[in-house]
Write a protein that holds these residues in place. Sequence first.
Motif, short mmCIF file in Angstrom:
data_model
loop_
_atom_site.label_atom_id
_atom_site.label_comp_id
_atom_site.label_asym_id
_atom_site.label_seq_id
_atom_site.Cartn_x
_atom_site.Cartn_y
_atom_site.Cartn_z
N MET A 147 0.82 -1.22 0.00
CA MET A 147 0.00 0.00 0.00
C MET A 147 0.86 1.27 0.00
N GLU A 148 2.12 1.17 0.43
CA GLU A 148 3.01 2.35 0.53
C GLU A 148 2.25 3.53 1.15
N LEU A 149 1.87 3.31 2.42
CA LEU A 149 1.00 4.28 3.10
C LEU A 149 1.77 5.54 3.48
N GLU A 150 1.04 6.66 3.60
CA GLU A 150 1.67 7.89 4.06
C GLU A 150 1.00 8.34 5.35
N LYS A 151 1.84 8.90 6.21
CA LYS A 151 1.49 9.15 7.61
C LYS A 151 0.31 10.11 7.81
N ASP A 152 0.09 11.03 6.87
CA ASP A 152 -0.96 12.04 7.10
C ASP A 152 -2.29 11.64 6.45
N LYS A 153 -2.43 10.37 6.10
CA LYS A 153 -3.61 9.97 5.32
C LYS A 153 -4.68 9.27 6.18
N THR A 154 -5.92 9.30 5.65
CA THR A 154 -7.06 8.68 6.32
C THR A 154 -7.52 7.44 5.54
N VAL A 155 -7.84 6.37 6.30
CA VAL A 155 -8.22 5.10 5.67
C VAL A 155 -9.67 4.76 6.01
N LEU A 156 -10.38 4.21 5.04
CA LEU A 156 -11.67 3.59 5.33
C LEU A 156 -11.45 2.08 5.20
N GLU A 157 -11.65 1.36 6.32
CA GLU A 157 -11.47 -0.09 6.28
C GLU A 157 -12.85 -0.75 6.34
N LEU A 158 -13.22 -1.48 5.28
CA LEU A 158 -14.54 -2.11 5.24
C LEU A 158 -14.41 -3.61 5.53
N TYR A 159 -15.39 -4.15 6.23
CA TYR A 159 -15.38 -5.57 6.63
C TYR A 159 -14.20 -5.80 7.59
N SER A 160 -14.16 -5.03 8.66
CA SER A 160 -12.95 -4.97 9.49
C SER A 160 -12.87 -6.04 10.56
#
Length: 454
Positions: free
Chosen positions: A303-316
Amino acid sequence: MLELNKQYNFKIKDVGMNFEGIAKSDDGLTVFVPGTLKDEQVTAKIIKLNKNYALGDLKEIKEASKRRAKPVCEYYSRCGGCEAMHTDYKNTLEIKKEKVINNIKKQGLDETLVKDIYGMDKPYYYRNKVQYPMINRNGRNYVGMYEKGSHDLVNNKECYIQDETTHKVARRLFELLDKEKFVGYNEKTLTGDIRNIMVRRGIHTDEVMCVLVVTDRCFAKDSRMDKVVKEITKEYPNIKSFVLNINAKNTNVILSDENVCIFGDEYITDKIGNYTFKITADSFFQVNTLQAEVLYNLLKTEMELEKDKTVLELYSGVGSIGIYLSDAVKDIYAVEIVESAVEAAKENARINNVTNVIHVLGDATKETLKLKDEGKFFDYIVVDPPRKGLDEQGIELILELAPTKIGYVSCNSATLARDLKLLSTRYDIKEIKMVDMFPWTSHIECVCVLELKK
Ligand SMILES: C[S@@+](CC[C@H](N)C(=O)[O-])C[C@H]1O[C@@H](n2cnc3c(N)ncnc32)[C@H](O)[C@@H]1O
């Protein structure tokens, strides 16, 4: 024309969804022959015949594949637990990858997107939870795995996919229960005391939990049960929890939601990576702890995530993916429909000091719509749906929300491919990787990252 109960020779042309060999009869009917491999010449007896296909029972292998292997397990031919032990492990991975490729091709997607498959170095004894039915027939108790396609049990004294401790504890519990004259369940008469013996073990903590599914709460106060608990906990001091699950209903669902803890704590713990998870009698926990870590690491890296980002996790579910990603992003909205899973997810976040996950109880699509209507923006969306995949409205909403990246974890490559096709109108599929969470079975877990087209 094939006839029922007659034997025929077949050349196996392919291997299907459940690792069964596939041949064609002279008049073009598809014939499934379990236990066979591509290119083998076999003789099989037709045991099921209908308009669309026939089922053959393997009688003789006239020409064996080079990839044929002798199953390590003596119960393999009868037991319903494994489907792929008649070939070598490397070949099982190749076949699983090929199945994913076929599903991708069927949707007209580029098959070269399907990359590495991560198998296990030691693909044995990996299941951290065992569930053996205890049944009674004609006054005798039995325990074991279900036979393939049957309600009879295989008295499997060994199991090569089950954690060794959980298997031993389950079988010893059966002996003790039988000695104390507890009666196994009879599905026809709906009578008996004990329906199931379940044992879980924290692979990293060595904590063991025993769960007996019983038909009456009174067994919690039964002196015979006391004896069983005393004996098993003396023999296995790492048993930290002993729970009775009360299930008197005429149902195939193994666990009810009524638990009585009769020894130790109501839960055990285990770790995935650096994170600790509480496991109760009825909580979901990945059954292959080591490969769950591989899967989550893969998702996180890809995913190469970045620290200032927001995630929507579905079916968690119980929140393991969110907890795993939490230190790499700003915050995560985690949506799950089962209330007890959401409670467990909150508790798991708490014990791991994860404070940036917002838990939402509800249907993934409905809650996504609400969040969208509230004007929320998500940089990333991560989904781990059940086998049926995403629903169409859910996909439309994801396309409208247009996150820069989507992470898709899937236990069914057919629905994954279907959904990827729909998402590919606005997204580039980076690559599809696979993790073998269930060696020797036909299941395979996929991880795929998609990027919003420029
Ligand atoms: C493959 S599991 C995901 C497990 C999760 N990653 C975890 O670590 O616990 C799928 C999850 O989707 C949930 N689920 C099923 N239908 C749902 C729906 N319509 N909306 C939200 N969650 C749903 C199930 O309860 C289950 O927890």
